[in-house]
Design a protein around this motif. Structure first.
Motif, PDB file in Angstrom:
ATOM      1  N   ALA A   1      83.826 -23.395 -69.154  1.00 31.75           N
ATOM      2  CA  ALA A   1      83.442 -23.045 -67.786  1.00 31.75           C
ATOM      3  C   ALA A   1      81.953 -23.323 -67.636  1.00 31.75           C
ATOM      4  O   ALA A   1      81.236 -23.507 -68.617  1.00 31.75           O
ATOM      5  N   GLY A   2      81.492 -23.329 -66.389  1.00 27.89           N
ATOM      6  CA  GLY A   2      80.071 -23.458 -66.122  1.00 27.89           C
ATOM      7  C   GLY A   2      79.663 -24.867 -65.742  1.00 27.89           C
ATOM      8  O   GLY A   2      80.382 -25.838 -65.981  1.00 27.89           O
ATOM      9  N   HIS A   3      78.473 -24.937 -65.157  1.00 26.07           N
ATOM     10  CA  HIS A   3      77.915 -26.210 -64.714  1.00 26.07           C
ATOM     11  C   HIS A   3      76.548 -26.383 -65.366  1.00 26.07           C
ATOM     12  O   HIS A   3      75.645 -25.556 -65.186  1.00 26.07           O
ATOM     13  N   ALA A   4      76.376 -27.445 -66.134  1.00 27.80           N
ATOM     14  CA  ALA A   4      75.113 -27.703 -66.819  1.00 27.80           C
ATOM     15  C   ALA A   4      74.047 -28.137 -65.825  1.00 27.80           C
ATOM     16  O   ALA A   4      74.294 -28.964 -64.941  1.00 27.80           O
ATOM     17  N   VAL A   5      72.855 -27.552 -65.984  1.00 29.46           N
ATOM     18  CA  VAL A   5      71.735 -27.911 -65.117  1.00 29.46           C
ATOM     19  C   VAL A   5      70.524 -28.239 -65.985  1.00 29.46           C
ATOM     20  O   VAL A   5      70.471 -27.883 -67.169  1.00 29.46           O
ATOM     21  N   ALA A   6      69.531 -28.891 -65.361  1.00 25.08           N
ATOM     22  CA  ALA A   6      68.374 -29.373 -66.119  1.00 25.08           C
ATOM     23  C   ALA A   6      67.126 -28.523 -65.925  1.00 25.08           C
ATOM     24  O   ALA A   6      66.150 -28.695 -66.659  1.00 25.08           O
ATOM     25  N   SER A   7      67.124 -27.605 -64.959  1.00 29.83           N
ATOM     26  CA  SER A   7      65.923 -26.801 -64.727  1.00 29.83           C
ATOM     27  C   SER A   7      66.274 -25.501 -64.013  1.00 29.83           C
ATOM     28  O   SER A   7      67.327 -25.389 -63.366  1.00 29.83           O
ATOM     29  N   LEU A   8      65.353 -24.536 -64.101  1.00 24.81           N
ATOM     30  CA  LEU A   8      65.523 -23.274 -63.384  1.00 24.81           C
ATOM     31  C   LEU A   8      65.573 -23.497 -61.876  1.00 24.81           C
ATOM     32  O   LEU A   8      66.287 -22.787 -61.158  1.00 24.81           O
ATOM     33  N   GLN A   9      64.810 -24.465 -61.429  1.00 28.35           N
ATOM     34  CA  GLN A   9      64.668 -24.660 -59.984  1.00 28.35           C
ATOM     35  C   GLN A   9      65.990 -24.996 -59.300  1.00 28.35           C
ATOM     36  O   GLN A   9      66.147 -24.731 -58.098  1.00 28.35           O
ATOM     37  N   VAL A  10      66.930 -25.596 -60.026  1.00 27.10           N
ATOM     38  CA  VAL A  10      68.192 -25.987 -59.389  1.00 27.10           C
ATOM     39  C   VAL A  10      69.308 -24.978 -59.644  1.00 27.10           C
ATOM     40  O   VAL A  10      70.433 -25.180 -59.165  1.00 27.10           O
ATOM     41  N   MET A  11      69.012 -23.897 -60.346  1.00 24.74           N
ATOM     42  CA  MET A  11      70.051 -22.893 -60.604  1.00 24.74           C
ATOM     43  C   MET A  11      70.334 -22.105 -59.331  1.00 24.74           C
ATOM     44  O   MET A  11      69.414 -21.687 -58.611  1.00 24.74           O
ATOM     45  N   ARG A  12      71.605 -21.904 -59.059  1.00 22.37           N
ATOM     46  CA  ARG A  12      72.011 -21.167 -57.867  1.00 22.37           C
ATOM     47  C   ARG A  12      71.827 -19.658 -58.057  1.00 22.37           C
ATOM     48  O   ARG A  12      71.816 -19.174 -59.190  1.00 22.37           O
ATOM     49  N   PRO A  13      71.662 -18.902 -56.984  1.00 19.38           N
ATOM     50  CA  PRO A  13      71.633 -17.445 -57.116  1.00 19.38           C
ATOM     51  C   PRO A  13      72.903 -16.954 -57.799  1.00 19.38           C
ATOM     52  O   PRO A  13      73.979 -17.549 -57.641  1.00 19.38           O
ATOM     53  N   ALA A  14      72.779 -15.892 -58.584  1.00 18.59           N
ATOM     54  CA  ALA A  14      73.937 -15.334 -59.285  1.00 18.59           C
ATOM     55  C   ALA A  14      73.830 -13.818 -59.285  1.00 18.59           C
ATOM     56  O   ALA A  14      72.750 -13.251 -59.114  1.00 18.59           O
ATOM     57  N   ASP A  15      74.968 -13.169 -59.490  1.00 24.06           N
ATOM     58  CA  ASP A  15      74.975 -11.707 -59.544  1.00 24.06           C
ATOM     59  C   ASP A  15      74.331 -11.194 -60.829  1.00 24.06           C
ATOM     60  O   ASP A  15      73.671 -10.154 -60.831  1.00 24.06           O
ATOM     61  N   VAL A  16      74.552 -11.924 -61.925  1.00 21.20           N
ATOM     62  CA  VAL A  16      74.031 -11.515 -63.230  1.00 21.20           C
ATOM     63  C   VAL A  16      73.430 -12.730 -63.924  1.00 21.20           C
ATOM     64  O   VAL A  16      74.019 -13.818 -63.903  1.00 21.20           O
ATOM     65  N   TRP A  17      72.268 -12.526 -64.543  1.00 21.60           N
ATOM     66  CA  TRP A  17      71.599 -13.571 -65.315  1.00 21.60           C
ATOM     67  C   TRP A  17      71.485 -13.109 -66.760  1.00 21.60           C
ATOM     68  O   TRP A  17      71.038 -11.996 -67.033  1.00 21.60           O
ATOM     69  N   VAL A  18      71.886 -13.984 -67.679  1.00 24.32           N
ATOM     70  CA  VAL A  18      71.724 -13.721 -69.108  1.00 24.32           C
ATOM     71  C   VAL A  18      70.573 -14.586 -69.617  1.00 24.32           C
ATOM     72  O   VAL A  18      70.640 -15.812 -69.535  1.00 24.32           O
ATOM     73  N   LEU A  19      69.539 -13.945 -70.122  1.00 24.23           N
ATOM     74  CA  LEU A  19      68.409 -14.675 -70.700  1.00 24.23           C
ATOM     75  C   LEU A  19      68.569 -14.626 -72.211  1.00 24.23           C
ATOM     76  O   LEU A  19      68.137 -13.686 -72.878  1.00 24.23           O
ATOM     77  N   ALA A  20      69.239 -15.632 -72.748  1.00 26.85           N
ATOM     78  CA  ALA A  20      69.588 -15.651 -74.174  1.00 26.85           C
ATOM     79  C   ALA A  20      68.742 -16.695 -74.900  1.00 26.85           C
ATOM     80  O   ALA A  20      69.248 -17.658 -75.460  1.00 26.85           O
ATOM     81  N   VAL A  21      67.431 -16.481 -74.853  1.00 23.11           N
ATOM     82  CA  VAL A  21      66.487 -17.394 -75.496  1.00 23.11           C
ATOM     83  C   VAL A  21      65.829 -16.657 -76.662  1.00 23.11           C
ATOM     84  O   VAL A  21      65.923 -15.432 -76.761  1.00 23.11           O
ATOM     85  N   PRO A  22      65.157 -17.377 -77.568  1.00 26.47           N
ATOM     86  CA  PRO A  22      64.466 -16.694 -78.668  1.00 26.47           C
ATOM     87  C   PRO A  22      63.480 -15.650 -78.153  1.00 26.47           C
ATOM     88  O   PRO A  22      62.898 -15.804 -77.068  1.00 26.47           O
ATOM     89  N   ASP A  23      63.292 -14.596 -78.941  1.00 23.85           N
ATOM     90  CA  ASP A  23      62.438 -13.476 -78.526  1.00 23.85           C
ATOM     91  C   ASP A  23      61.065 -13.940 -78.044  1.00 23.85           C
ATOM     92  O   ASP A  23      60.546 -13.442 -77.041  1.00 23.85           O
ATOM     93  N   ALA A  24      60.460 -14.882 -78.760  1.00 23.60           N
ATOM     94  CA  ALA A  24      59.107 -15.319 -78.425  1.00 23.60           C
ATOM     95  C   ALA A  24      59.031 -15.977 -77.052  1.00 23.60           C
ATOM     96  O   ALA A  24      57.955 -16.015 -76.434  1.00 23.60           O
TER      97      ALA A  24
END
Length: 277
Positions: A52-75
């Motif tokens: 599922a899901g649609h791959a995007v290349a930047s934050l700027q093109v991400m659509r509004p969503a009800d929930v956002w998961v920020l699953a990046v390294p702690d730093a």
């Protein structure tokens, strides 16, 4: 009347995010929407893994969503939270998956009215397929804004997690406990195998020693608890043997020798607690 599924965006889509997204997609908890990683190719691969899901290349093109998961390294979490705040999608709910950091890391979003939280699952995400199979029953620590935590409690419970709350000031200690329980075990096993090789144990025997001793130790701890499962010189209170071995280990490897002394001290404390009980 059809109920609209809440939409879910992923910023970072490694094994943890892929596992959660696939489970939520399968359970009908969320509709996975946009997926952003370090490259468009890896985002596309993550979408295939999640199914599922649609791959995007930047934050700027991400659509509004009800929930956002920020699953990046702690730093990278503060930087990503700041970048998302600058893009300024409509206020929503965001959480990260770090065990060591609290929801305060997402302050740039909270300042804009977002509900923020952290959710850490105590599971080794070795592969996505294995983690999906092992996930039911996994303990999951939630921390952050009460409304966000309540929503995450419902979402994680729907895929079989056992949720509990952790205070923000205890996140580091909580995560250190998980490090003791899991991350140090490969290190200790590696030291043991190096010492066996240095003392002349044939390499061909080491995999069997590894399998037998680890399986027996895990079974004993699971069945009896840590104190009752303790064996060796500390369990016998043989401090003289501990001192002799510590000197030999230090002569072989100074760091391993220091670890041996500290761990032996903790083992003696555990043995004393067992005796007091």
């Amino acid at each position: 009347m059809t109920t609209r599924l809440l939409t879910l965006n992923l910023v970072g889509a490694g094994r943890v995010a892929q596992t959660l997204a696939r489970l939520w997609q399968q359970a009908g908890s969320f509709a996975v929407q946009d997926v952003l990683t370090t490259s468009l190719a890896s985002a596309e691969a993550a979408c295939v893994s999640i199914a599922a899901g649609h791959a995007v290349a930047s934050l700027q093109v991400m659509r509004p969503a009800d929930v956002w998961v920020l699953a990046v390294p702690d730093a990278r979490l503060p930087q990503v939270a700041q970048a998302l705040a600058q893009v300024a999608p409509p206020a929503s709910m965001a959480f990260h998956c770090s065990g060591a950091l609290g929801s305060a890391t997402l302050a740039p979003l909270a300042d804009l009215g977002w509900r923020t939280a952290s959710a850490h699952c105590i599971l080794s995400f070795a592969t996505v397929d294995a983690a999906v199979a092992q996930f039911p029953g996994t303990a999951c620590a939630l921390e952050g804004e009460p409304g966000a935590c309540a929503q995450l409690h419902s979402a994680f419970s729907a895929i079989g997690a056992q949720c509990f709350g952790v205070a923000s000031e205890h996140k580091l200690l909580y995560h250190a406990a998980a490090v003791f329980a899991t991350n140090f075990l490969p290190v200790l096993q590696s030291v043991a195998e190096d010492a066996w090789r240095s003392s002349g144990v044939p390499q061909a025997l080491i995999p069997g020693l590894r399998a037998t001793l680890l399986a027996n130790a895990a079974a004993n701890i699971t069945r009896l608890g840590p104190a009752a499962a303790l064996t060796g010189p500390a369990a016998r209170g043989d401090t003289a043997a501990i001192a002799r071995q510590a000197e030999v280990v230090k002569a072989w490897d100074a760091q391993a020798g220091a670890a041996y002394e500290v761990l032996s001290g903790l083992a003696l404390r555990l043995a004393a607690q067992r005796g007091a009980g």
